[in-house]
Design a protein around this motif. Structure first.
Motif, PDB file in Angstrom:
ATOM      1  N   MET A 187      -9.853 -29.731 -24.216  1.00  0.00           N
ATOM      2  CA  MET A 187     -10.024 -30.085 -25.610  1.00  0.00           C
ATOM      3  C   MET A 187      -9.551 -28.931 -26.498  1.00  0.00           C
ATOM      4  O   MET A 187      -9.673 -27.780 -26.151  1.00  0.00           O
ATOM      5  CB  MET A 187     -11.488 -30.386 -25.896  1.00  0.00           C
ATOM      6  CG  MET A 187     -12.055 -31.527 -25.045  1.00  0.00           C
ATOM      7  SD  MET A 187     -11.199 -33.065 -25.276  1.00  0.00           S
ATOM      8  CE  MET A 187     -12.023 -33.674 -26.688  1.00  0.00           C
ATOM      9  N   GLY A 188      -9.028 -29.277 -27.634  1.00  0.00           N
ATOM     10  CA  GLY A 188      -8.606 -28.268 -28.590  1.00  0.00           C
ATOM     11  C   GLY A 188      -7.203 -27.739 -28.346  1.00  0.00           C
ATOM     12  O   GLY A 188      -6.785 -26.803 -28.983  1.00  0.00           O
ATOM     13  N   GLY A 189      -6.476 -28.322 -27.400  1.00  0.00           N
ATOM     14  CA  GLY A 189      -5.119 -27.854 -27.135  1.00  0.00           C
ATOM     15  C   GLY A 189      -4.243 -29.004 -26.711  1.00  0.00           C
ATOM     16  O   GLY A 189      -4.713 -30.075 -26.353  1.00  0.00           O
ATOM     17  N   ASP A 190      -2.968 -28.752 -26.782  1.00  0.00           N
ATOM     18  CA  ASP A 190      -1.996 -29.753 -26.364  1.00  0.00           C
ATOM     19  C   ASP A 190      -1.398 -29.301 -25.046  1.00  0.00           C
ATOM     20  O   ASP A 190      -0.951 -28.176 -24.924  1.00  0.00           O
ATOM     21  CB  ASP A 190      -0.915 -29.879 -27.436  1.00  0.00           C
ATOM     22  CG  ASP A 190       0.030 -31.027 -27.156  1.00  0.00           C
ATOM     23  OD1 ASP A 190      -0.337 -31.927 -26.398  1.00  0.00           O
ATOM     24  OD2 ASP A 190       1.137 -31.012 -27.712  1.00  0.00           O
ATOM     25  N   GLY A 191      -1.393 -30.161 -24.049  1.00  0.00           N
ATOM     26  CA  GLY A 191      -0.848 -29.812 -22.742  1.00  0.00           C
ATOM     27  C   GLY A 191      -1.935 -29.401 -21.787  1.00  0.00           C
ATOM     28  O   GLY A 191      -3.106 -29.319 -22.139  1.00  0.00           O
ATOM     29  N   PRO A 192      -1.538 -29.110 -20.570  1.00  0.00           N
ATOM     30  CA  PRO A 192      -2.522 -28.777 -19.552  1.00  0.00           C
ATOM     31  C   PRO A 192      -3.149 -27.409 -19.773  1.00  0.00           C
ATOM     32  O   PRO A 192      -2.538 -26.507 -20.334  1.00  0.00           O
ATOM     33  CB  PRO A 192      -1.706 -28.805 -18.256  1.00  0.00           C
ATOM     34  CG  PRO A 192      -0.308 -28.536 -18.682  1.00  0.00           C
ATOM     35  CD  PRO A 192      -0.180 -29.119 -20.056  1.00  0.00           C
ATOM     36  N   GLY A 193      -4.386 -27.279 -19.300  1.00  0.00           N
ATOM     37  CA  GLY A 193      -5.069 -25.988 -19.350  1.00  0.00           C
ATOM     38  C   GLY A 193      -4.885 -25.220 -18.062  1.00  0.00           C
ATOM     39  O   GLY A 193      -4.877 -23.997 -18.044  1.00  0.00           O
TER      40      GLY A 193
ATOM     41  N   GLN B 163       4.151 -24.281 -20.567  1.00  0.00           N
ATOM     42  CA  GLN B 163       2.965 -24.910 -21.157  1.00  0.00           C
ATOM     43  C   GLN B 163       1.899 -23.895 -21.576  1.00  0.00           C
ATOM     44  O   GLN B 163       0.858 -24.278 -22.113  1.00  0.00           O
ATOM     45  CB  GLN B 163       2.344 -25.898 -20.160  1.00  0.00           C
ATOM     46  CG  GLN B 163       3.236 -27.053 -19.794  1.00  0.00           C
ATOM     47  CD  GLN B 163       3.392 -28.034 -20.948  1.00  0.00           C
ATOM     48  OE1 GLN B 163       2.539 -28.154 -21.815  1.00  0.00           O
ATOM     49  NE2 GLN B 163       4.510 -28.741 -20.956  1.00  0.00           N
ATOM     50  N   HIS B 164       2.119 -22.617 -21.289  1.00  0.00           N
ATOM     51  CA  HIS B 164       1.163 -21.558 -21.620  1.00  0.00           C
ATOM     52  C   HIS B 164      -0.218 -21.868 -21.030  1.00  0.00           C
ATOM     53  O   HIS B 164      -1.225 -21.842 -21.737  1.00  0.00           O
ATOM     54  CB  HIS B 164       1.060 -21.348 -23.137  1.00  0.00           C
ATOM     55  CG  HIS B 164       2.374 -21.089 -23.778  1.00  0.00           C
ATOM     56  ND1 HIS B 164       3.055 -19.900 -23.629  1.00  0.00           N
ATOM     57  CD2 HIS B 164       3.163 -21.880 -24.543  1.00  0.00           C
ATOM     58  CE1 HIS B 164       4.196 -19.968 -24.285  1.00  0.00           C
ATOM     59  NE2 HIS B 164       4.291 -21.156 -24.849  1.00  0.00           N
ATOM     60  N   CYS B 165      -0.225 -22.176 -19.742  1.00  0.00           N
ATOM     61  CA  CYS B 165      -1.502 -22.483 -19.099  1.00  0.00           C
ATOM     62  C   CYS B 165      -1.667 -21.653 -17.829  1.00  0.00           C
ATOM     63  O   CYS B 165      -0.744 -20.979 -17.374  1.00  0.00           O
ATOM     64  CB  CYS B 165      -1.618 -23.975 -18.807  1.00  0.00           C
ATOM     65  SG  CYS B 165      -0.479 -24.596 -17.580  1.00  0.00           S
ATOM     66  N   ARG B 166      -2.841 -21.726 -17.293  1.00  0.00           N
ATOM     67  CA  ARG B 166      -3.215 -20.968 -16.094  1.00  0.00           C
ATOM     68  C   ARG B 166      -2.666 -21.653 -14.848  1.00  0.00           C
ATOM     69  O   ARG B 166      -2.636 -22.878 -14.762  1.00  0.00           O
ATOM     70  CB  ARG B 166      -4.747 -20.909 -16.037  1.00  0.00           C
ATOM     71  CG  ARG B 166      -5.321 -20.073 -14.953  1.00  0.00           C
ATOM     72  CD  ARG B 166      -6.822 -19.921 -15.143  1.00  0.00           C
ATOM     73  NE  ARG B 166      -7.490 -21.206 -15.075  1.00  0.00           N
ATOM     74  CZ  ARG B 166      -8.430 -21.521 -14.194  1.00  0.00           C
ATOM     75  NH1 ARG B 166      -8.839 -20.624 -13.331  1.00  0.00           N
ATOM     76  NH2 ARG B 166      -8.986 -22.700 -14.197  1.00  0.00           N
TER      77      ARG B 166
ATOM     78  N   ASP C  16      -5.485 -29.827 -14.458  1.00  0.00           N
ATOM     79  CA  ASP C  16      -4.901 -30.940 -15.190  1.00  0.00           C
ATOM     80  C   ASP C  16      -3.729 -31.555 -14.441  1.00  0.00           C
ATOM     81  O   ASP C  16      -3.295 -32.655 -14.783  1.00  0.00           O
ATOM     82  CB  ASP C  16      -4.439 -30.473 -16.570  1.00  0.00           C
ATOM     83  CG  ASP C  16      -5.608 -30.043 -17.426  1.00  0.00           C
ATOM     84  OD1 ASP C  16      -6.511 -30.868 -17.648  1.00  0.00           O
ATOM     85  OD2 ASP C  16      -5.628 -28.872 -17.852  1.00  0.00           O
ATOM     86  N   ALA C  17      -3.211 -30.834 -13.440  1.00  0.00           N
ATOM     87  CA  ALA C  17      -2.096 -31.333 -12.638  1.00  0.00           C
ATOM     88  C   ALA C  17      -2.121 -30.634 -11.288  1.00  0.00           C
ATOM     89  O   ALA C  17      -2.558 -29.490 -11.179  1.00  0.00           O
ATOM     90  CB  ALA C  17      -0.767 -31.071 -13.337  1.00  0.00           C
ATOM     91  N   VAL C  18      -1.624 -31.333 -10.276  1.00  0.00           N
ATOM     92  CA  VAL C  18      -1.516 -30.778  -8.927  1.00  0.00           C
ATOM     93  C   VAL C  18      -0.057 -30.915  -8.494  1.00  0.00           C
ATOM     94  O   VAL C  18       0.536 -31.977  -8.647  1.00  0.00           O
ATOM     95  CB  VAL C  18      -2.447 -31.509  -7.933  1.00  0.00           C
ATOM     96  CG1 VAL C  18      -2.236 -31.002  -6.522  1.00  0.00           C
ATOM     97  CG2 VAL C  18      -3.902 -31.361  -8.350  1.00  0.00           C
ATOM     98  N   ILE C  19       0.491 -29.829  -7.972  1.00  0.00           N
ATOM     99  CA  ILE C  19       1.880 -29.818  -7.539  1.00  0.00           C
ATOM    100  C   ILE C  19       1.913 -29.393  -6.082  1.00  0.00           C
ATOM    101  O   ILE C  19       1.280 -28.399  -5.702  1.00  0.00           O
ATOM    102  CB  ILE C  19       2.719 -28.858  -8.404  1.00  0.00           C
ATOM    103  CG1 ILE C  19       2.648 -29.315  -9.865  1.00  0.00           C
ATOM    104  CG2 ILE C  19       4.156 -28.792  -7.913  1.00  0.00           C
ATOM    105  CD1 ILE C  19       3.257 -28.366 -10.850  1.00  0.00           C
ATOM    106  N   VAL C  20       2.629 -30.142  -5.270  1.00  0.00           N
ATOM    107  CA  VAL C  20       2.774 -29.823  -3.848  1.00  0.00           C
ATOM    108  C   VAL C  20       4.220 -30.047  -3.427  1.00  0.00           C
ATOM    109  O   VAL C  20       4.962 -30.769  -4.080  1.00  0.00           O
ATOM    110  CB  VAL C  20       1.838 -30.663  -2.949  1.00  0.00           C
ATOM    111  CG1 VAL C  20       0.372 -30.310  -3.184  1.00  0.00           C
ATOM    112  CG2 VAL C  20       2.055 -32.144  -3.152  1.00  0.00           C
TER     113      VAL C  20
END
Length: 146
Positions: free
Chosen positions: A1-7, A33-36, A112-116
């Protein structure tokens, strides 16, 4: 919440070529995306010692040494390249069954997303690949990198 895109984005890595491609893709996505970024390496449980004398012990030691080498290489790669890219990332090492551990890590991290990476095994066409199982789980968007 409070942001656009994945955290946060979670990527499963095991040192294979497809998983390293997935990691590169995930790093780029996290940077844009400036995320962790959370990279998860799942070590398999060592094979049970078989009552075959020393042969069972050698097989277990070899499996553990191979996993230690992969983990060391992943830690060195993370330490060498990620600081230059400006990505907030961490390497998490777990032991167990890959699907179970990746799913648990994704839930814990609130990914927010999983990549494999794509599975290369022929057996996975019959039994189901890790990526297919994650997709069927239906909890996160899953990206499979070839």
């Amino acid at each position: 919440m409070g942001g656009d895109g994945p955290g946060s984005i979670l990527v499963g890595i095991d040192g294979s070529t497809p998983s390293m491609r997935a990691a590169a893709y995930a790093v780029g996505m996290a940077r844009r995306q400036h995320c962790r970024l959370i990279a998860v390496y799942v070590r398999a449980h060592p094979p049970a010692l078989l009552p075959l004398g020393d042969a069972g012990g050698c097989a277990t030691a070899t499996a553990i040494e191979a996993q230690d080498a992969v983990e060391k290489e992943l830690r060195e790669t993370f330490g060498q390249y990620l600081p230059q890219l400006g990505v907030a990332a961490e390497l998490v090492v777990r032991t167990g069954e890959p699907f179970t551990e990746l799913a648990a890590a994704a839930c814990e991290a609130r990914a927010d997303a999983v990549i494999v990476g794509r599975s290369a095994g022929v057996l996975h066409r019959i039994a189901g690949s890790l990526a297919g199982r994650l997709v069927r789980c239906g909890k996160w968007p899953v990206t499979v990198v070839p």
